[in-house]
Motif scaffolding. Sequence first.
Motif, PDB file in Angstrom:
ATOM      1  N   GLY A 131      -5.121  10.487 -76.620  1.00  0.00           N
ATOM      2  CA  GLY A 131      -5.785  10.616 -77.913  1.00  0.00           C
ATOM      3  C   GLY A 131      -4.962  11.374 -78.927  1.00  0.00           C
ATOM      4  N   VAL A 132      -4.359  12.490 -78.494  1.00  0.00           N
ATOM      5  CA  VAL A 132      -3.541  13.281 -79.417  1.00  0.00           C
ATOM      6  C   VAL A 132      -2.248  12.554 -79.744  1.00  0.00           C
ATOM      7  CG1 VAL A 132      -2.319  15.479 -79.709  1.00  0.00           C
ATOM      8  CG2 VAL A 132      -4.558  15.425 -78.593  1.00  0.00           C
ATOM      9  N   PHE A 144      -0.554  21.504 -85.792  1.00  0.00           N
ATOM     10  CA  PHE A 144      -1.988  21.570 -85.526  1.00  0.00           C
ATOM     11  C   PHE A 144      -2.421  20.528 -84.493  1.00  0.00           C
ATOM     12  CE2 PHE A 144      -1.891  24.114 -89.323  1.00  0.00           C
ATOM     13  CZ  PHE A 144      -2.920  25.005 -89.148  1.00  0.00           C
ATOM     14  N   LYS A 145      -1.692  19.449 -84.374  1.00  0.00           N
ATOM     15  CA  LYS A 145      -2.000  18.482 -83.316  1.00  0.00           C
ATOM     16  C   LYS A 145      -1.654  19.063 -81.947  1.00  0.00           C
ATOM     17  CE  LYS A 145      -1.677  14.361 -86.153  1.00  0.00           C
ATOM     18  NZ  LYS A 145      -3.137  14.172 -86.193  1.00  0.00           N
ATOM     19  N   LEU A 146      -0.582  19.853 -81.884  1.00  0.00           N
ATOM     20  CA  LEU A 146      -0.262  20.552 -80.644  1.00  0.00           C
ATOM     21  C   LEU A 146      -1.376  21.539 -80.310  1.00  0.00           C
ATOM     22  CD1 LEU A 146       1.673  21.265 -78.334  1.00  0.00           C
ATOM     23  CD2 LEU A 146       2.811  22.867 -79.897  1.00  0.00           C
ATOM     24  N   LEU A 147      -1.899  22.204 -81.329  1.00  0.00           N
ATOM     25  CA  LEU A 147      -3.022  23.118 -81.122  1.00  0.00           C
ATOM     26  C   LEU A 147      -4.228  22.374 -80.570  1.00  0.00           C
ATOM     27  CD1 LEU A 147      -4.409  25.897 -81.530  1.00  0.00           C
ATOM     28  CD2 LEU A 147      -4.942  25.160 -83.868  1.00  0.00           C
ATOM     29  N   VAL A 148      -4.499  21.188 -81.095  1.00  0.00           N
ATOM     30  CA  VAL A 148      -5.619  20.389 -80.612  1.00  0.00           C
ATOM     31  C   VAL A 148      -5.414  20.028 -79.148  1.00  0.00           C
ATOM     32  CG1 VAL A 148      -6.755  18.140 -80.814  1.00  0.00           C
ATOM     33  CG2 VAL A 148      -6.270  19.476 -82.866  1.00  0.00           C
ATOM     34  N   TYR A 149      -4.209  19.606 -78.794  1.00  0.00           N
ATOM     35  CA  TYR A 149      -3.930  19.204 -77.411  1.00  0.00           C
ATOM     36  C   TYR A 149      -4.205  20.352 -76.438  1.00  0.00           C
ATOM     37  CZ  TYR A 149      -1.279  17.982 -73.244  1.00  0.00           C
ATOM     38  OH  TYR A 149      -0.911  17.732 -71.948  1.00  0.00           O
ATOM     39  N   LEU A 150      -3.741  21.540 -76.785  1.00  0.00           N
ATOM     40  CA  LEU A 150      -3.940  22.687 -75.896  1.00  0.00           C
ATOM     41  C   LEU A 150      -5.403  23.105 -75.868  1.00  0.00           C
ATOM     42  CD1 LEU A 150      -0.810  24.816 -76.905  1.00  0.00           C
ATOM     43  CD2 LEU A 150      -1.092  23.389 -74.868  1.00  0.00           C
ATOM     44  N   SER A 151      -6.053  23.048 -77.012  1.00  0.00           N
ATOM     45  CA  SER A 151      -7.425  23.530 -77.095  1.00  0.00           C
ATOM     46  C   SER A 151      -8.407  22.616 -76.362  1.00  0.00           C
ATOM     47  CB  SER A 151      -7.829  23.668 -78.570  1.00  0.00           C
ATOM     48  OG  SER A 151      -9.144  24.150 -78.691  1.00  0.00           O
ATOM     49  N   THR A 159     -13.439  23.059 -79.594  1.00  0.00           N
ATOM     50  CA  THR A 159     -12.313  22.706 -80.458  1.00  0.00           C
ATOM     51  C   THR A 159     -12.797  22.116 -81.770  1.00  0.00           C
ATOM     52  OG1 THR A 159     -10.899  22.288 -78.530  1.00  0.00           O
ATOM     53  CG2 THR A 159     -10.205  21.334 -80.634  1.00  0.00           C
ATOM     54  N   GLN A 160     -13.787  21.226 -81.693  1.00  0.00           N
ATOM     55  CA  GLN A 160     -14.330  20.626 -82.913  1.00  0.00           C
ATOM     56  C   GLN A 160     -14.945  21.684 -83.814  1.00  0.00           C
ATOM     57  OE1 GLN A 160     -14.550  16.799 -83.661  1.00  0.00           O
ATOM     58  NE2 GLN A 160     -14.246  18.159 -85.391  1.00  0.00           N
ATOM     59  N   GLU A 219      -7.140  18.552 -90.586  1.00  0.00           N
ATOM     60  CA  GLU A 219      -6.514  17.443 -89.853  1.00  0.00           C
ATOM     61  C   GLU A 219      -6.769  17.579 -88.356  1.00  0.00           C
ATOM     62  OE1 GLU A 219      -4.575  14.282 -88.375  1.00  0.00           O
ATOM     63  OE2 GLU A 219      -5.173  14.643 -90.460  1.00  0.00           O
ATOM     64  N   ALA A 220      -6.741  18.810 -87.847  1.00  0.00           N
ATOM     65  CA  ALA A 220      -7.055  19.034 -86.434  1.00  0.00           C
ATOM     66  C   ALA A 220      -8.490  18.618 -86.128  1.00  0.00           C
ATOM     67  CB  ALA A 220      -6.841  20.507 -86.083  1.00  0.00           C
ATOM     68  N   ALA A 221      -9.398  18.889 -87.056  1.00  0.00           N
ATOM     69  CA  ALA A 221     -10.788  18.457 -86.876  1.00  0.00           C
ATOM     70  C   ALA A 221     -10.892  16.944 -86.875  1.00  0.00           C
ATOM     71  CB  ALA A 221     -11.657  19.052 -87.988  1.00  0.00           C
TER      72      ALA A 221
END
Length: 485
Positions: A170-171, A326-333, A342-343, A380-382
């Motif tokens: 997904g990421v 921020f996409k890396l942040l999403v992946y880890l979170s 995360t959302q 964007e992360a959201a």
Amino acid sequence: MGKPQSHEPVTSEWMASPSPRHQARQALPNTTLGEERQSRGELEDEPATVPCSQGWEYDHSEFSSTTATEWDLVCEQKGLNRAASTFFFAGVLVGAMAFGYLSDRFGRRRLLLVAYVSTLVLGLASAASVSYVMFAITRTLTGSALAGFTIIVMPLELEWLDVEHRTVAGVLSSTFWTGGVMLLALVGYLIRDWRWLLLAVTLPCAPGILSLWWVPESARWLLTQGRVKEAHRYLLHCARLNGRPVCEDSLSQEAVSKVAAEERVVRRPSYLDLFRTPRLRHISLCCVVVWFGVNFSYYGLSLDVSGLGLNVYQTQLLFGAVELPFKLLVYLSVRHAGRRLTQAGTLLGTALALGTRLLVSSDMKSWSTVLAVMGKGFSEAAFTTVYLFTSELYPTVLRQTGMGLTALVGRLGGSLAPLAALLDGVWLSLPKLAYGGIALLAAGTALLLPETRQAQLPETIQDVERKSAPTSLQEEEMPMKQVQN
């Protein structure tokens, strides 16, 4: 007479000599704005404003050609230029509903092919438009076709993946979107004519159509439709591609048929099905609030970031560059904290960035810029999280229908974001309060959704209502695991 630095036409006074592009044009009626205004202008030693009878001379220093210069969408017709974007997003709204329903009824792969072919044909037609009416119609239809990409690709991916690989897929898909945003800045910088630019961004659909030859239909969806032989064939083919050859006995058609018998859905999907049962109704209502908040704050921040003193190419590049970390942040979170937190966290970060900017004085421009960029990154992360999260919440039989509904409401939020910017006429800080307040509401609503980390994808409405994976899903894992790496 000097030319303006922007692309607005010169209409404030008569042309000393008409542009060669308009010399052959028949003169328009020469009328003033009224004797009273003319007299006032003369008293102030300023020339009276009258319509240009022989056309306009445009500043081509940045763009060689735009739709505004092509069809003179200026002065009394400047609203038509803005209306083209409105028509496009209206098409996206309709397309989200249509593709969501049709892909649940006729299959993901088939409707994805329709989306690709339609986008290619309509994009080429838009680039070849001979009138504004033709351009507006083709752009509206193009928006409808493009909606199919955003709501079909992610669910189709997830329906072929196990729990362990859903997050990275997904990421990763969202990262390619970011790459496209950054590449568009370069393409736009190199191609300054709107027709050639539209052609350049449309032609990649051609290899996309060819790639569908290797894209399988969702085996999960086939099982819910009782199409056991097709699902069995795809599962065997997938196992071979993954280097895990299996014989007919280890992945027997009887085992697949047993799963299909319990998962088959006789009734056709309907948007009403999203609200018939208590738990699915709760999920749908929460999702539409979250999607509205994500889109509303995202596009609101995009409008705000565009005023950072950068040109259109630098702004576009900045949009993409901010998204990557921020996409890396999403992946880890999402792997460690889960989808729900995360959302909510990314939406809360968006709201805090907007709220903090209200407390920063106008003299601290650097801090204001940093907060704007941070807010854009969180929004964007959201956006990245909401696609993954929503796809996992809905059952296979209604997954595309649910995505269609939420995408519709989300695009509505995106369409209202520019209107909220007009609230600065009431109070300068009111737009930021609106964007931040809606993001905060969406963050709280996200906490009401069930967590999907380490959970199997639900197949039917009953699976969602039972709040846990049914026996049939556990049985399905046996043949599915044999085709995965």
